[in-house]
Design a protein around this motif. Structure first.
Motif, PDB file in Angstrom:
ATOM      1  N   CYS A 146      -2.548  -5.719  -9.639  1.00  0.00           N
ATOM      2  CA  CYS A 146      -1.698  -4.683  -9.050  1.00  0.00           C
ATOM      3  C   CYS A 146      -0.891  -3.965 -10.123  1.00  0.00           C
ATOM      4  CB  CYS A 146      -0.741  -5.300  -8.033  1.00  0.00           C
ATOM      5  SG  CYS A 146      -1.436  -5.567  -6.397  1.00  0.00           S
ATOM      6  N   ALA A 203      -1.606  -0.046 -11.133  1.00  0.00           N
ATOM      7  CA  ALA A 203      -0.555   0.910 -10.772  1.00  0.00           C
ATOM      8  C   ALA A 203       0.313   1.329 -11.945  1.00  0.00           C
ATOM      9  CB  ALA A 203       0.320   0.304  -9.677  1.00  0.00           C
ATOM     10  N   THR A 254       3.420   6.070  -7.203  1.00  0.00           N
ATOM     11  CA  THR A 254       2.483   6.629  -8.197  1.00  0.00           C
ATOM     12  C   THR A 254       2.123   8.078  -7.875  1.00  0.00           C
ATOM     13  OG1 THR A 254       0.492   5.883  -7.005  1.00  0.00           O
ATOM     14  CG2 THR A 254       1.464   4.354  -8.613  1.00  0.00           C
ATOM     15  N   SER A 288      -3.409   3.448  -4.736  1.00  0.00           N
ATOM     16  CA  SER A 288      -3.098   2.809  -3.459  1.00  0.00           C
ATOM     17  C   SER A 288      -3.668   1.390  -3.494  1.00  0.00           C
ATOM     18  CB  SER A 288      -3.709   3.591  -2.294  1.00  0.00           C
ATOM     19  OG  SER A 288      -5.124   3.475  -2.308  1.00  0.00           O
ATOM     20  N   LEU A 327       2.804   1.604  -3.363  1.00  0.00           N
ATOM     21  CA  LEU A 327       1.963   2.063  -4.471  1.00  0.00           C
ATOM     22  C   LEU A 327       1.694   3.560  -4.359  1.00  0.00           C
ATOM     23  CD1 LEU A 327      -0.665  -0.845  -4.682  1.00  0.00           C
ATOM     24  CD2 LEU A 327       1.206  -0.383  -6.270  1.00  0.00           C
ATOM     25  N   ASP A 350       0.831  -1.197   0.000  1.00  0.00           N
ATOM     26  CA  ASP A 350       0.000   0.000   0.000  1.00  0.00           C
ATOM     27  C   ASP A 350       0.876   1.261   0.000  1.00  0.00           C
ATOM     28  OD1 ASP A 350      -2.221   1.624   0.075  1.00  0.00           O
ATOM     29  OD2 ASP A 350      -2.754   1.158   2.155  1.00  0.00           O
ATOM     30  N   LEU A 385       6.014  -4.723 -10.664  1.00  0.00           N
ATOM     31  CA  LEU A 385       6.056  -5.122  -9.256  1.00  0.00           C
ATOM     32  C   LEU A 385       6.579  -6.541  -9.055  1.00  0.00           C
ATOM     33  CD1 LEU A 385       2.576  -3.628  -8.282  1.00  0.00           C
ATOM     34  CD2 LEU A 385       4.816  -2.720  -7.642  1.00  0.00           C
TER      35      LEU A 385
END
Length: 607
Positions: free
Chosen positions: A435, A439, A402, A407, A398, A395, A443
């Motif tokens: 995810c 985002a 970004t 989030s 992110l 969390d 990742l």
């Protein structure tokens, strides 16, 4: 439309903990109907073999006895019949946990998998269940609390209830007792809490705070389309803790002393614990009861069903449970930071984090997490607690990477739309894929390290990016959970590297840490402490005794193993700084402070 399957459950002998359950099958299978009881209950990933509690079982049709052949540990097959088949089972119920069934002269409680036989081949048939009161004088003041849909039963009363199919039937625990009941609405949806136990709690405050909490969760993901009622079932004994989620309700166990007394306005540690439990189970409305792994769609309740995603469904839920309390204003930021420090402490004290990844912990829940032994702290990691810390790091990462545009909230909303609202199951790679899509970030390295790896999580870096400093210290004693600073003088300089617990009047080594002083001295779990340096060693005086030693000191340690007296030399080592707490960074810049404020801000205000 075919006739509904008809169930009837009666607490026939509360003193002997016996239910009588009958099942009438209007259209049994032409080759001999098979019925079975589940081996496990959704939300608790261990084989429990509920059929072991069947004391007797018999079948009849048109008033004539029908032979039942037992096929295996949980299935029976009836001889061929041409008319409706009725099966009657006597079931022993003395498991007073949220996963079981219990009956005595004070109440009746059950989960469907414990008592309701599944009609093989008719899983999708409509079901009716009649709840019967006990024979007087037992139960004269009992009411019924369940999220089952009422058919002809009055509110909170005995009578006929309905379910759309077997999966629905077994997803509504039932409590029958002298209950304290409070009601409230969230987004126009009726909610209630029914409490069993000798309590004098402030029901108005409970309903107010639960309303505030549920509204916060509802603001994050929105009300599920089929959510038209919700029930918190709470057992409030002197001691106890636990919870189990259901699609329209939850079963909770929490000490009566944790509930707020009338006129009390503060949030005690105990009440915070209760609110966190209720928050956890309520968030499961979305995250596991509707949005779930593909492996669970549908559930196979006859055997283990493995998935590496339990960290997503339990860990992320464990992250949002306390965060929601903070966002809703039920606890302060400082209180929330204390809870985070306690979770970090819990994980950092276990060597298992270096041995098992959170993905492996999820997959092996059936045989490791739910069946822990004396070596558990050295060999496994909790997908609840470490999963929550993975969610925390994700969390914060992110949000940082970004520029505040994305989030974990955004990821959860996307997962909900893709798999929750559609009732499709999340594939094993699904969460990571979403995810990255939401985002717009690569990742893969994060998930390889945090989910599939056994290294340390980037907690210090991620918390610093939101203006929080991660601090560590030595534990002050066995009851020190972390989360707050402590006086240096109260922190022992050395440690045993083992935990002493009281068992049957004896002080027993229960956990021995890999590489610690006790293990190096040859101490094993189960050894009974006798003396340290010639003086009696017990659970109660252990911390005080350690205070007289320094790093490098040696002393004889005497234990009993079996029927032998064993003496060994213990060499003391410096106590590890394995207790953590958070501090707000006074030098954080405005961007960092803004980032932290957004993280902790109520989502109700954003909608």
């Amino acid at each position: 439309m075919s006739e509904a399957l008809s169930y009837r459950i009666s607490p026939v002998d509360p003193g002997a903990h016996l239910y009588e359950v009958t099942l009438t099958i209007p259209d049994p299978a032409p080759d001999g109907q098979i019925v079975e009881l589940p081996a496990w209950i959704p939300g608790s990933y261990m084989i429990r073999d509920y059929a072991k509690h069947v004391v007797s079982i018999a079948a009849e049709s048109e008033g004539r006895s029908v032979r039942l052949k037992k096929l295996d540990k949980s299935r029976w097959q009836a001889d061929v019949v041409q008319h409706p088949l009725t099966i009657t089972a006597e079931i022993y119920a003395n498991d007073d946990s949220v996963r079981g069934a219990h009956l005595d002269t004070t109440h009746a409680y059950f989960n469907g998998p414990c008592v309701f036989l599944e009609v093989v081949g008719q899983r999708d048939s409509n079901c009716e269940v009649e709840l019967i009161p006990p024979e007087p004088p037992v139960g004269s003041d009992w009411r019924v609390a369940t999220s089952l849909l009422r058919k002809d039963a009055p509110p909170y009363g005995f009578g006929l209830y309905a379910a759309v199919n077997y999966a629905d039937l077994i997803d509504h625990p039932v409590e029958m007792a002298a209950l304290a009941i409070g009601e409230f609405e969230v987004a126009g949806i009726p909610h209630a809490i029914a409490i069993r136990g000798n309590i004098r709690a402030d029901m108005a405050r409970l309903c107010h705070d639960l309303h505030t909490l549920c509204r916060e969760h509802m603001a994050l993901l929105g009300a599920p389309r089929d959510l038209n009622r919700y029930l918190f079932l709470l057992h409030a004994p002197g001691t106890g803790y636990g919870g189990l989620e259901h699609r329209w309700s939850s079963s909770l166990v929490c000490s009566r002393d944790n509930l707020p007394a009338r006129g009390e306005t503060r949030v005690s540690d105990g009440y915070r614990t209760f609110l966190g439990l209720a928050s956890h189970e309520y968030f499961h409305l979305w995250n596991i009861k509707r949005l779930k792994p593909a492996a669970f769609t549908p559930y196979d309740l006859s055997a283990e069903v493995h998935t590496g995603l339990l960290w997503v469904f339990e860990g992320i839920t464990s992250y949002y449970d306390d965060l929601a309390l903070c966002r809703a204003g039920l606890i302060s930021h400082a209180s929330y930071f204390e809870l985070l420090g306690q979770v970090i402490t819990r994980i950092m004290r276990g060597q298992g984090r270096f041995r098992q990844s959170v993905e492996e912990s999820s997959f092996d829940a059936w045989t490791k997490f739910y069946k822990q032994d004396a070596n558990a702290g050295n060999a496994i990691v909790s997908y609840y607690a470490k999963g929550a810390l993975v969610a925390l790091c994700l969390d914060l990462k992110l949000t940082r990477d970004t520029g505040g545009k994305v989030s974990l909230d955004n990821v959860m909303r996307a997962c909900w739309r893709r798999w929750g609202e559609t009732d499709d199951g999340m594939p094993e790679c699904g969460f990571e894929t979403v995810c990255a899509e939401v985002a717009g970030l690569d990742l893969e390295d994060f998930f390889d390290a945090a989910v599939r790896g056994t290294g340390e999580l980037p907690l210090e870096t991620m918390l610093a990016s939101h203006g929080l400093l991660l601090r560590s210290r030595r534990a002050t004693g066995p009851d020190d959970k972390g989360g707050k600073p402590a006086d240096v003088d109260s922190q022992p300089r050395v440690w045993l590297g083992a935990s002493l617990v009281e068992q049957n009047g004896k002080s027993v080594f229960s956990i021995v840490a890999n590489g610690g002083p006790a293990e190096r001295a040859g101490i094993a779990p189960g050894d009974v402490a006798v003396a340290l340096d010639g003086l009696v060693l017990t659970t109660s005086n252990c911390a005080k005794r350690l205070g007289s030693f320094r790093e490098g000191d040696t002393a004889p340690l005497v234990v009993i193993r079996g029927d032998e007296l064993i003496t060994t030399d213990l060499r003391f080592e410096a106590a590890p700084a394995d207790t953590f707490y958070l501090e707000v960074d006074p030098d954080a810049d405005e961007q960092v402070r803004t980032r932290r404020a957004f993280w902790l801000q109520s989502r109700v205000k954003q909608r």
